[in-house]
Design a protein around this motif. Structure first.
Motif, short mmCIF file in Angstrom:
data_model
loop_
_atom_site.label_atom_id
_atom_site.label_comp_id
_atom_site.label_asym_id
_atom_site.label_seq_id
_atom_site.Cartn_x
_atom_site.Cartn_y
_atom_site.Cartn_z
N SER A 109 -24.54 -19.70 53.83
CA SER A 109 -25.30 -18.86 52.91
C SER A 109 -24.64 -18.94 51.55
N GLU A 160 -24.88 -17.35 47.42
CA GLU A 160 -25.42 -16.46 46.41
C GLU A 160 -24.99 -17.00 45.05
N ASP A 173 -25.28 -16.72 40.82
CA ASP A 173 -25.66 -15.99 39.61
C ASP A 173 -26.28 -17.02 38.67
N ARG A 203 -15.54 -18.96 46.63
CA ARG A 203 -16.15 -18.44 45.40
C ARG A 203 -15.88 -19.42 44.26
N ALA A 240 -20.82 -18.29 42.05
CA ALA A 240 -21.41 -18.58 43.36
C ALA A 240 -20.46 -18.10 44.46
N THR A 241 -21.03 -17.55 45.52
CA THR A 241 -20.28 -17.15 46.70
C THR A 241 -20.88 -17.86 47.90
#
Length: 358
Positions: free
Chosen positions: A19, A21, A23, A139, A149-150
């Motif tokens: 997964s 995430e 920005d 990260r 980003a993570t």
């Protein structure tokens, strides 16, 4: 019915999940182009249950760096990274963890760092069945501390051969054993790293800096001529662009020596021929910039070194001469001098004479 019936079930499955995430607004506004992959930490839980976790984290870190070479990022070389971390005391994981991303990025000269933690390394075995798993959290952190980003990724490899009966399929068993070895872990780490890099947002293609240049490389020997002996000294001097990593290679296969930058663009070092050293040929300076681009320069001088250990001298005798002593011996072929040592008060050896042979 004669013979035995065997049932074999061959297993081989690969599984991965991740997964991410991102920005996107922050990334598009100021995409990082120069990055460094910091050594992965090991979670406290994993460290407590797996004594080899630090070594496994190193393998995963190296695979991440290798996978990033195919991306549009300009990655700081491992040599440059290690030198800065060691100079700052950040080769200690606790010290690196405490350092802010701004401090680390400024010291490394990068726009962002990829830092993370290895959370799980499972190696479940049952007979010739195996299941290996890698899980990590990473990260991408910009110099200003903004997390761009993570990523949480997990990669597993399950396979082997479940055997019932007497017959065995040796080829499948051999593959199972290989996959369950460190070679198998490297293979799984490579797939894991490729998955991570594929999920990272990519910056625009960067115009790479010009390749580094060496303008001059000289070698001066303490002994005239081509043949060198133990104790002879080589003084090495290279000139080129400042901020390079310069190593010297002796002959075709003998080891390397790293030169120190004594002033901007000037690199110096010394090498003393030791007993047992053997090489022949030129002396070559190899330079690389912090981003892994390379250059080389070959010195004009060529040398031959065959510093093999010689046998002890023969017919060694000792004769007292008044208050002194006299040693006699027959030299062996190939010897040019012998060092004579005596035992000083307190038990230390001291060199008293080094007679040269005619």
């Amino acid at each position: 019915m004669r013979g035995l019936v065997a049932v074999a079930l061959s297993l081989a499955t690969l599984a991965g999940c991740s997964s991410v995430e991102v920005d996107e607004a922050a990334f598009e506004h100021q995409p990082p182009q120069r990055i460094a992959v910091l050594p992965l930490e090991v979670s406290s839980e994993l460290a407590a249950e797996d004594p080899g976790a630090a070594h496994e984290a190193t393998i995963v870190t190296e695979q991440l760096r290798a996978s990033l070479e195919e991306s549009t990022y300009l990655q700081l070389s491992t040599a440059a990274l290690r030198r800065v971390l060691r100079a700052r005391g950040w080769d200690d994981p606790a010290a690196l963890r405490a350092a802010t991303s701004r401090r680390v990025s400024d010291a490394l000269g990068v726009d962002a760092v990829l830092r993370g933690r290895l959370e799980a390394v499972d190696n479940l075995q049952g007979g010739v069945i195996y299941r290996r798993t890698i899980q990590a959290r990473l990260r991408l952190v910009r110099r200003d501390g903004r997390v761009l980003a993570t990523l949480v990724a997990r990669e597993s490899d399950t396979g082997g051969l479940l055997l019932l009966g007497h017959s065995q399929l040796l080829e499948t068993i051999d593959k199972t054993l290989i996959n369950n070895s460190e070679h198998g872990f490297h293979h799984l780490s490579a797939r894991f790293s490729e998955e991570i890099v594929s999920k990272l947002p990519q910056p625009p293609e960067l115009v790479r800096p010009a390749e580094p240049a060496l303008s001059d490389f000289q070698v001066e020997a303490s002994r005239a001529g081509e043949r060198l002996r133990p104790g002879d000294r080589l003084v090495l001097l290279a000139k080129g662009d400042p901020g390079l990593f310069v190593r010297v290679r002796f002959g075709q296969s003998y080891g390397f020596l790293t030169l120190e930058e004594s002033s901007p663009g000037v690199y110096r070092g010394e090498h003393v021929i030791t007993l047992g050293e053997a090489w022949e040929g030129g002396v070559r300076a190899l330079a690389s910039d912090p981003w892994g681009q390379g250059a080389e320069c070959l010195a004009a001088a060529r040398y031959r070194v065959s510093a093999r250990a010689l046998p002890a001298p023969t017919q060694l005798s000792w004769v007292r001469r008044g208050e002194g002593s006299e040693l006699r011996w027959e030299p062996v072929p190939g010897a040019s001098a012998y060092a004579v040592q005596s035992l000083a008060p307190g038990g230390a050896l001291r060199r008293t004479e080094e007679p040269r042979l005619p």
